[in-house]
Motif scaffolding. Structure first.
Motif: not given
Length: 258
Positions: A91-93, A99-103, A118-121, A147-153
C-alpha cells in the motif's frame, strides 16, 4: 515447453490432484476450467512449487522443477510469471514501485528496473497512473499492476490463478482485455485457471476440463463446448446455451418494448 507427468497432491485424506498429466506448447494459451474444488488452483500452483506436489514430475524446457534446490528454484521462478486472485500490492508503494520491487531485490539496477516496470505498466494500459498508490486505483487497475509485475520479468510462461475472481463484475472486463491482448500477440505461453467462459471461447487454443482432481476432457473450445464427452463438459454446454437463450429473450423483449 511445459510437461506435467502424473502430478499428485493430497491434503490429509483429500486428494486434490490425482495423477494429472498434460503439456503446454510454446506460445499456446491453455485454459483450465471445472467446478470449484476440482483441483485447478492446486495444479497450477504446483508448477512453480508454491504448493509442493506429493508425486509426479513437472518439466519446464526439459528441467524437472520438482527436483530443484531452493536456489535453483528461485532462478526458474524468474521465468514464470504468476498472477494471483488477490492483488498482493504494498500500500505505501506506487504502482511503478510495486512492479519494480522484485526486480531491484533480484539485483537489477534501479534505473533499469524502473524502465522495465514502466514498459510493463504501459502494456497493461496503466502508463498514466504509475505514481498512484493502490488506494488510488480501482480493483481492476490493481490487478493490472499485478499483471505488470509478472510481465516485468519477461517470463517464458505466465500462470493465471482465477485473476478476475476478486473483482467486482463491472471491473472484470478491463482485466480480460489485457489477457486477451497478451494471448493475441503471443509474447508468452499462458496457462489460465478461470471461470470466464467467454474468455475461454474467445482466446484459448485448448480447454482442459477438470473434475475431482483429474482431467476429464481436453480439446479445442469449439469441440469441448459443442460436442462434450464428459459430464463437466455437458454442464458447461448447458450453461452456454442457457446464457444465449436468456440473452435472446432479453433482446426480443427490448425490441417489442421499443
Amino acid at each position: 515447453m511445459l510437461k506435467i507427468n502424473n502430478l499428485y497432491k493430497h491434503f490429509g485424506s483429500l486428494v486434490a490432484v490425482n495423477n494429472l498429466s498434460m503439456s503446454v506448447n510454446k506460445g499456446e494459451t491453455v485454459v483450465i476450467m471445472g467446478p470449484s474444488g476440482c483441483g485447478k488452483s492446486t495444479a497450477i500452483r504446483a508448477i512453480n512449487r508454491l504448493i509442493e506436489p506429493d508425486g509426479g514430475s513437472i518439466f519446464l524446457d526439459g528441467t524437472d522443477v520438482t527436483l530443484l534446490s531452493e536456489e535453483e528454484l528461485r532462478g526458474v521462478r524468474k521465468r514464470i510469471g504468476f498472477v494471483f486472485q488477490q492483488f498482493n500490492l504494498i500500500g505505501r508503494l506506487t504502482a511503478v514501485e510495486n512492479v519494480m520491487l522484485g526486480l531491484v531485490m533480484d539485483g537489477l539496477k534501479r534505473e533499469e528496473a524502473y524502465e522495465k516496470s514502466l514498459a510493463a505498466l504501459q502494456k497493461v494500459g496503466l502508463d498514466q497512473v504509475v505514481d498512484h498508490r493502490p488506494s488510488q486505483l480501482s480493483g481492476g487497475q490493481q490487478q493490472r499492476v499485478g499483471i505488470a509485475r509478472a510481465l516485468a520479468y519477461e517470463p517464458d510462461l505466465m500462470l493465471w490463478d482465477e485473476p478476475t475472481a476478486s473483482l467486482d463484475p463491472m471491473l472484470v472486463r478491463e482485466v480480460l482485455v489485457v489477457m486477451e491482448e497478451l494471448a493475441r500477440v503471443r509474447e508468452t505461453t499462458m496457462l489460465v485457471v478461470t471461470h470466464e467462459i467467454a474468455f475461454a471461447l474467445h482466446v484459448a487454443d485448448r480447454i482442459v476440463l477438470m473434475d475431482k482432481g483429474s482431467i476429464v476432457e481436453s480439446g479445442a473450445p469449439h469441440r469441448v463446448f459443442v460436442n462434450p464427452v464428459s459430464d463437466v463438459g455437458r454442464r458447461y454446454k448447458e450453461l452456454i446455451e442457457y446464457q444465449l437463450n436468456t440473452s435472446s429473450r432479453t433482446l426480443a423483449g427490448e425490441r417489442i418494448a421499443s
